[in-house]
Design a protein around this motif. Sequence first.
Motif, PDB file in Angstrom:
ATOM      1  N   THR A 282      32.237 -31.968 -63.863  1.00 15.85           N
ATOM      2  CA  THR A 282      30.836 -32.115 -63.486  1.00 15.85           C
ATOM      3  C   THR A 282      29.956 -32.281 -64.716  1.00 15.85           C
ATOM      4  O   THR A 282      28.994 -33.061 -64.704  1.00 15.85           O
ATOM      5  CB  THR A 282      30.375 -30.892 -62.668  1.00 15.85           C
ATOM      6  N   ALA A 283      30.289 -31.569 -65.793  1.00 16.41           N
ATOM      7  CA  ALA A 283      29.523 -31.705 -67.033  1.00 16.41           C
ATOM      8  C   ALA A 283      29.652 -33.097 -67.626  1.00 16.41           C
ATOM      9  O   ALA A 283      28.782 -33.530 -68.393  1.00 16.41           O
ATOM     10  CB  ALA A 283      29.987 -30.658 -68.051  1.00 16.41           C
ATOM     11  N   HIS A 284      30.714 -33.822 -67.275  1.00 18.61           N
ATOM     12  CA  HIS A 284      30.909 -35.206 -67.731  1.00 18.61           C
ATOM     13  C   HIS A 284      30.313 -36.223 -66.761  1.00 18.61           C
ATOM     14  O   HIS A 284      30.591 -37.422 -66.874  1.00 18.61           O
ATOM     15  CB  HIS A 284      32.403 -35.498 -67.890  1.00 18.61           C
ATOM     16  N   SER A 285      29.515 -35.752 -65.795  1.00 19.20           N
ATOM     17  CA  SER A 285      28.948 -36.620 -64.764  1.00 19.20           C
ATOM     18  C   SER A 285      30.054 -37.287 -63.948  1.00 19.20           C
ATOM     19  O   SER A 285      29.928 -38.448 -63.525  1.00 19.20           O
ATOM     20  CB  SER A 285      28.038 -37.697 -65.388  1.00 19.20           C
ATOM     21  N   GLY A 286      31.127 -36.555 -63.724  1.00 17.84           N
ATOM     22  CA  GLY A 286      32.247 -37.069 -62.949  1.00 17.84           C
ATOM     23  C   GLY A 286      32.416 -36.317 -61.648  1.00 17.84           C
ATOM     24  O   GLY A 286      31.624 -35.436 -61.308  1.00 17.84           O
ATOM     25  N   GLU A 287      33.455 -36.672 -60.914  1.00 11.10           N
ATOM     26  CA  GLU A 287      33.767 -36.008 -59.640  1.00 11.10           C
ATOM     27  C   GLU A 287      35.240 -35.621 -59.634  1.00 11.10           C
ATOM     28  O   GLU A 287      36.070 -36.273 -60.263  1.00 11.10           O
ATOM     29  CB  GLU A 287      33.475 -36.924 -58.446  1.00 11.10           C
ATOM     30  N   ILE A 288      35.534 -34.564 -58.918  1.00  6.85           N
ATOM     31  CA  ILE A 288      36.909 -34.120 -58.745  1.00  6.85           C
ATOM     32  C   ILE A 288      37.087 -33.687 -57.295  1.00  6.85           C
ATOM     33  O   ILE A 288      36.183 -33.088 -56.708  1.00  6.85           O
ATOM     34  CB  ILE A 288      37.259 -32.964 -59.712  1.00  6.85           C
ATOM     35  N   GLU A 289      38.222 -34.029 -56.714  1.00  8.71           N
ATOM     36  CA  GLU A 289      38.480 -33.660 -55.326  1.00  8.71           C
ATOM     37  C   GLU A 289      39.964 -33.400 -55.149  1.00  8.71           C
ATOM     38  O   GLU A 289      40.801 -33.838 -55.946  1.00  8.71           O
ATOM     39  CB  GLU A 289      38.022 -34.760 -54.367  1.00  8.71           C
ATOM     40  N   ALA A 290      40.274 -32.672 -54.098  1.00  7.92           N
ATOM     41  CA  ALA A 290      41.661 -32.357 -53.753  1.00  7.92           C
ATOM     42  C   ALA A 290      41.889 -32.726 -52.298  1.00  7.92           C
ATOM     43  O   ALA A 290      41.016 -32.530 -51.452  1.00  7.92           O
ATOM     44  CB  ALA A 290      41.949 -30.875 -53.979  1.00  7.92           C
ATOM     45  N   ARG A 291      43.077 -33.241 -52.030  1.00  6.40           N
ATOM     46  CA  ARG A 291      43.446 -33.565 -50.650  1.00  6.40           C
ATOM     47  C   ARG A 291      44.958 -33.546 -50.536  1.00  6.40           C
ATOM     48  O   ARG A 291      45.679 -33.676 -51.535  1.00  6.40           O
ATOM     49  CB  ARG A 291      42.901 -34.927 -50.233  1.00  6.40           C
ATOM     50  N   ASN A 292      45.436 -33.367 -49.339  1.00  6.09           N
ATOM     51  CA  ASN A 292      46.872 -33.401 -49.086  1.00  6.09           C
ATOM     52  C   ASN A 292      47.370 -34.842 -49.156  1.00  6.09           C
ATOM     53  O   ASN A 292      46.722 -35.767 -48.661  1.00  6.09           O
ATOM     54  CB  ASN A 292      47.183 -32.797 -47.716  1.00  6.09           C
ATOM     55  N   HIS A 293      48.524 -34.994 -49.800  1.00  9.90           N
ATOM     56  CA  HIS A 293      49.076 -36.333 -49.985  1.00  9.90           C
ATOM     57  C   HIS A 293      50.590 -36.238 -50.091  1.00  9.90           C
ATOM     58  O   HIS A 293      51.116 -35.536 -50.968  1.00  9.90           O
ATOM     59  CB  HIS A 293      48.500 -36.979 -51.253  1.00  9.90           C
ATOM     60  N   PRO A 295      54.241 -35.181 -50.028  1.00  8.27           N
ATOM     61  CA  PRO A 295      54.875 -33.857 -49.939  1.00  8.27           C
ATOM     62  C   PRO A 295      54.041 -32.729 -50.518  1.00  8.27           C
ATOM     63  O   PRO A 295      54.475 -31.575 -50.534  1.00  8.27           O
ATOM     64  CB  PRO A 295      56.156 -34.039 -50.760  1.00  8.27           C
ATOM     65  N   GLY A 296      52.857 -33.036 -51.004  1.00  8.70           N
ATOM     66  CA  GLY A 296      52.051 -31.987 -51.633  1.00  8.70           C
ATOM     67  C   GLY A 296      50.579 -32.319 -51.619  1.00  8.70           C
ATOM     68  O   GLY A 296      50.028 -32.753 -50.611  1.00  8.70           O
ATOM     69  N   CYS A 297      49.951 -32.121 -52.775  1.00  8.59           N
ATOM     70  CA  CYS A 297      48.508 -32.321 -52.915  1.00  8.59           C
ATOM     71  C   CYS A 297      48.229 -33.336 -54.003  1.00  8.59           C
ATOM     72  O   CYS A 297      49.037 -33.537 -54.912  1.00  8.59           O
ATOM     73  CB  CYS A 297      47.799 -31.009 -53.255  1.00  8.59           C
ATOM     74  N   ARG A 298      47.078 -33.933 -53.896  1.00 13.86           N
ATOM     75  CA  ARG A 298      46.610 -34.870 -54.915  1.00 13.86           C
ATOM     76  C   ARG A 298      45.254 -34.397 -55.422  1.00 13.86           C
ATOM     77  O   ARG A 298      44.308 -34.209 -54.650  1.00 13.86           O
ATOM     78  CB  ARG A 298      46.497 -36.284 -54.366  1.00 13.86           C
ATOM     79  N   PHE A 299      45.169 -34.207 -56.720  1.00  8.44           N
ATOM     80  CA  PHE A 299      43.907 -33.889 -57.382  1.00  8.44           C
ATOM     81  C   PHE A 299      43.459 -35.130 -58.145  1.00  8.44           C
ATOM     82  O   PHE A 299      44.190 -35.617 -59.013  1.00  8.44           O
ATOM     83  CB  PHE A 299      44.064 -32.701 -58.328  1.00  8.44           C
ATOM     84  N   GLU A 300      42.279 -35.609 -57.809  1.00  9.87           N
ATOM     85  CA  GLU A 300      41.789 -36.853 -58.401  1.00  9.87           C
ATOM     86  C   GLU A 300      40.484 -36.608 -59.137  1.00  9.87           C
ATOM     87  O   GLU A 300      39.563 -35.978 -58.612  1.00  9.87           O
ATOM     88  CB  GLU A 300      41.595 -37.924 -57.328  1.00  9.87           C
ATOM     89  N   VAL A 301      40.421 -37.125 -60.366  1.00  8.86           N
ATOM     90  CA  VAL A 301      39.236 -37.018 -61.217  1.00  8.86           C
ATOM     91  C   VAL A 301      38.699 -38.420 -61.455  1.00  8.86           C
ATOM     92  O   VAL A 301      39.457 -39.337 -61.769  1.00  8.86           O
ATOM     93  CB  VAL A 301      39.583 -36.335 -62.560  1.00  8.86           C
ATOM     94  N   ARG A 302      37.396 -38.566 -61.319  1.00  7.86           N
ATOM     95  CA  ARG A 302      36.739 -39.849 -61.605  1.00  7.86           C
ATOM     96  C   ARG A 302      35.664 -39.629 -62.679  1.00  7.86           C
ATOM     97  O   ARG A 302      34.822 -38.737 -62.531  1.00  7.86           O
ATOM     98  CB  ARG A 302      36.118 -40.418 -60.329  1.00  7.86           C
ATOM     99  N   LEU A 303      35.737 -40.454 -63.716  1.00  8.07           N
ATOM    100  CA  LEU A 303      34.854 -40.294 -64.872  1.00  8.07           C
ATOM    101  C   LEU A 303      34.224 -41.632 -65.233  1.00  8.07           C
ATOM    102  O   LEU A 303      34.824 -42.686 -64.982  1.00  8.07           O
ATOM    103  CB  LEU A 303      35.643 -39.764 -66.077  1.00  8.07           C
ATOM    104  N   PRO A 304      33.024 -41.612 -65.846  1.00 10.78           N
ATOM    105  CA  PRO A 304      32.408 -42.871 -66.282  1.00 10.78           C
ATOM    106  C   PRO A 304      33.230 -43.541 -67.376  1.00 10.78           C
ATOM    107  O   PRO A 304      33.761 -42.884 -68.270  1.00 10.78           O
ATOM    108  CB  PRO A 304      31.031 -42.438 -66.811  1.00 10.78           C
ATOM    109  N   LEU A 305      33.327 -44.861 -67.295  1.00  9.50           N
ATOM    110  CA  LEU A 305      34.037 -45.600 -68.328  1.00  9.50           C
ATOM    111  C   LEU A 305      33.211 -45.642 -69.612  1.00  9.50           C
ATOM    112  O   LEU A 305      31.988 -45.578 -69.584  1.00  9.50           O
ATOM    113  CB  LEU A 305      34.314 -47.035 -67.856  1.00  9.50           C
ATOM    114  N   ALA A 306      33.911 -45.720 -70.730  1.00 13.98           N
ATOM    115  CA  ALA A 306      33.218 -45.819 -72.014  1.00 13.98           C
ATOM    116  C   ALA A 306      32.585 -47.196 -72.115  1.00 13.98           C
ATOM    117  O   ALA A 306      33.130 -48.180 -71.626  1.00 13.98           O
ATOM    118  CB  ALA A 306      34.208 -45.600 -73.159  1.00 13.98           C
TER     119      ALA A 306
END
Length: 306
Positions: A282-293, A295-306
Amino acid sequence: MRRRSLTAAVTVLVLVPVVATLTGLIGVSGFMYTPQLAGFLVVCAVVAAVTVPAAMMLGRGIANDVMWLHEAHDAERAAEASRRELVTWISHDLRTPLAGIRAMSEALTDGVVSDPGDVAEYARRIRGETVRLSGMVDDLFQLSRITSGALTLTLAAVPLHEVVSEAVAVEAVAAARKGVRVEAARDCRWPVVRGSDPELARVVRNLLSNAIRHTPPAGSVVVAAGVSGDRGWLRVDDACGGIPDAELDRVFDVAFRGEGARTPGDGSHGGLGLAIARGLVTAHSGEIEARNHGPGCRFEVRLPLA
């Protein structure tokens, strides 16, 4: 309903003196129509036309302030409950390694353990518990910086491939000890994002550590990355078996590890890893989410491109 009640109350409060004055003058005039009474009726009508809308606006403003205060109070109570829960959980996790260190040190001091091999084993265990305590204290310090707004980032162009490679190398020891395979997906388009290298490395390490900890032996943890629009994304897939829907929205809460995850000595540092990851993203102005995917879970981070 609260907003309507306050608005109506303020409106009535403004109209009461106008109506009372008008009633008194009509009574004094003997209920007879006179030019003076007509003029006063016009004045009362003008006063009512001005004061009623003003009273309604004032009532709405007061109602909004009251609702904001109620929401702030609810948020404060939720934060206080979260702090109490954090203190309770951390106290529990601190007592476990401290009790082990105390018991082993007393055994060494009292000479109960004298065999060189046993002494070396006790020393190794004490060192492991000390490292665990140090990690918990470091997590608490980092979390306090995030929540207090004292975290400062030095932003630059950060290649995610280098960050992931270093994090995988660090977490490979824990993965090999558990029999979990950690690998990067093939044919990835590794983005270069705008961020702070140390903090992003901590995010990736926390996600990998969480995935390794909850993946059973012989399972795999897969890291992938790519670009979507003006954002770079990073995914960590594990084989934990999934998270119940009721708990999926709480995985990033402070000290939350689910009902089945509270096992002594699991090295989870009080369940702060995902909360810290969310704060840093969040401090990087990004988003993070978790969802089932899968056989397990998927944690996805989205960040601004340089």
